[in-house]
Design a protein around this motif. Structure first.
Motif, short mmCIF file in Angstrom:
data_model
loop_
_atom_site.label_atom_id
_atom_site.label_comp_id
_atom_site.label_asym_id
_atom_site.label_seq_id
_atom_site.Cartn_x
_atom_site.Cartn_y
_atom_site.Cartn_z
N GLU A 110 0.83 -1.20 0.00
CA GLU A 110 0.00 0.00 0.00
C GLU A 110 0.87 1.25 0.00
OE1 GLU A 110 -3.09 0.17 2.96
OE2 GLU A 110 -3.50 -1.97 2.74
N VAL A 111 1.94 1.22 0.74
CA VAL A 111 2.84 2.37 0.81
C VAL A 111 3.43 2.66 -0.56
CG1 VAL A 111 4.98 3.24 1.84
CG2 VAL A 111 3.34 1.98 3.25
N GLU A 112 3.86 1.60 -1.25
CA GLU A 112 4.43 1.79 -2.59
C GLU A 112 3.40 2.35 -3.56
OE1 GLU A 112 7.80 -1.76 -2.61
OE2 GLU A 112 5.73 -2.23 -3.17
N LEU A 113 2.17 1.87 -3.48
CA LEU A 113 1.11 2.38 -4.36
C LEU A 113 0.83 3.85 -4.06
CD1 LEU A 113 -1.39 -0.62 -4.35
CD2 LEU A 113 0.02 0.16 -6.25
N GLN A 115 2.90 6.00 -2.75
CA GLN A 115 4.05 6.78 -3.21
C GLN A 115 3.99 6.98 -4.72
OE1 GLN A 115 7.31 4.47 -1.68
NE2 GLN A 115 7.38 5.61 0.27
N ASP A 116 3.58 5.97 -5.46
CA ASP A 116 3.43 6.10 -6.92
C ASP A 116 2.36 7.13 -7.27
OD1 ASP A 116 5.38 4.23 -7.31
OD2 ASP A 116 3.99 2.57 -7.77
N ILE A 117 1.24 7.10 -6.55
CA ILE A 117 0.16 8.06 -6.82
C ILE A 117 0.65 9.47 -6.52
CG2 ILE A 117 -2.11 8.82 -6.01
CD1 ILE A 117 -2.79 5.83 -5.57
N LEU A 118 1.35 9.66 -5.41
CA LEU A 118 1.87 10.97 -5.04
C LEU A 118 2.85 11.48 -6.07
CD1 LEU A 118 1.92 13.20 -2.92
CD2 LEU A 118 3.73 11.95 -1.74
#
Length: 124
Positions: A110-113, A115-118
């Motif tokens: 979830e954190v990686e997702l 970060q990608d959205i940000l």
């Protein structure tokens, strides 16, 4: 109005429901045959009588056919039991995974997702 009706009929849920009803009708013939041709002969072998629908109680000129009610209960219990066992077997077969949890490919966390959205939002 016609477009709305066509949209309603073409809806995936309606088509799925209609398919289920058609398959249910076809499955009814299988269950009826199973009860009539397999279960009931076994009951006849055990009890000597398969059909209790002819049992009746006469009160004056009136005849109360309680045997038909008892026969309907017997059929319901046999059919319900068979359906229960069939559905449990299907459920068990569907829950078996072909890929074990250890072999499943790991997806992004979830954190990686987030970060990608940000990062995507910052680029716009």
């Amino acid at each position: 109005m016609w477009k709305e009706f066509k949209g309603f009929i073409a809806n995936k849920n309606v088509v799925t429901m209609a398919t289920g009803i058609i398959l249910g009708s076809a499955f009814t013939a299988i269950i009826t045959s199973l009860v009539d041709n397999i279960f009931m002969p076994i009951i006849v072998a055990i009890t000597g009588q398969a059909d209790v629908s002819g049992l009746a109680l006469s009160i004056g000129n009136t005849e109360i056919g309680y045997g038909a009610f008892i026969q309907a209960i017997i059929n319901f219990i046999l059919i319900g039991g068979f359906l229960f066992m069939t559905l449990k077997a299907l459920e068990k077969a569907q829950n078996k995974k072909i890929i074990s949890p250890e072999e499943e490919p790991a997806g992004p966390s979830e954190v990686e997702l987030l970060q990608d959205i940000l990062a995507e939002l910052k680029n716009k």
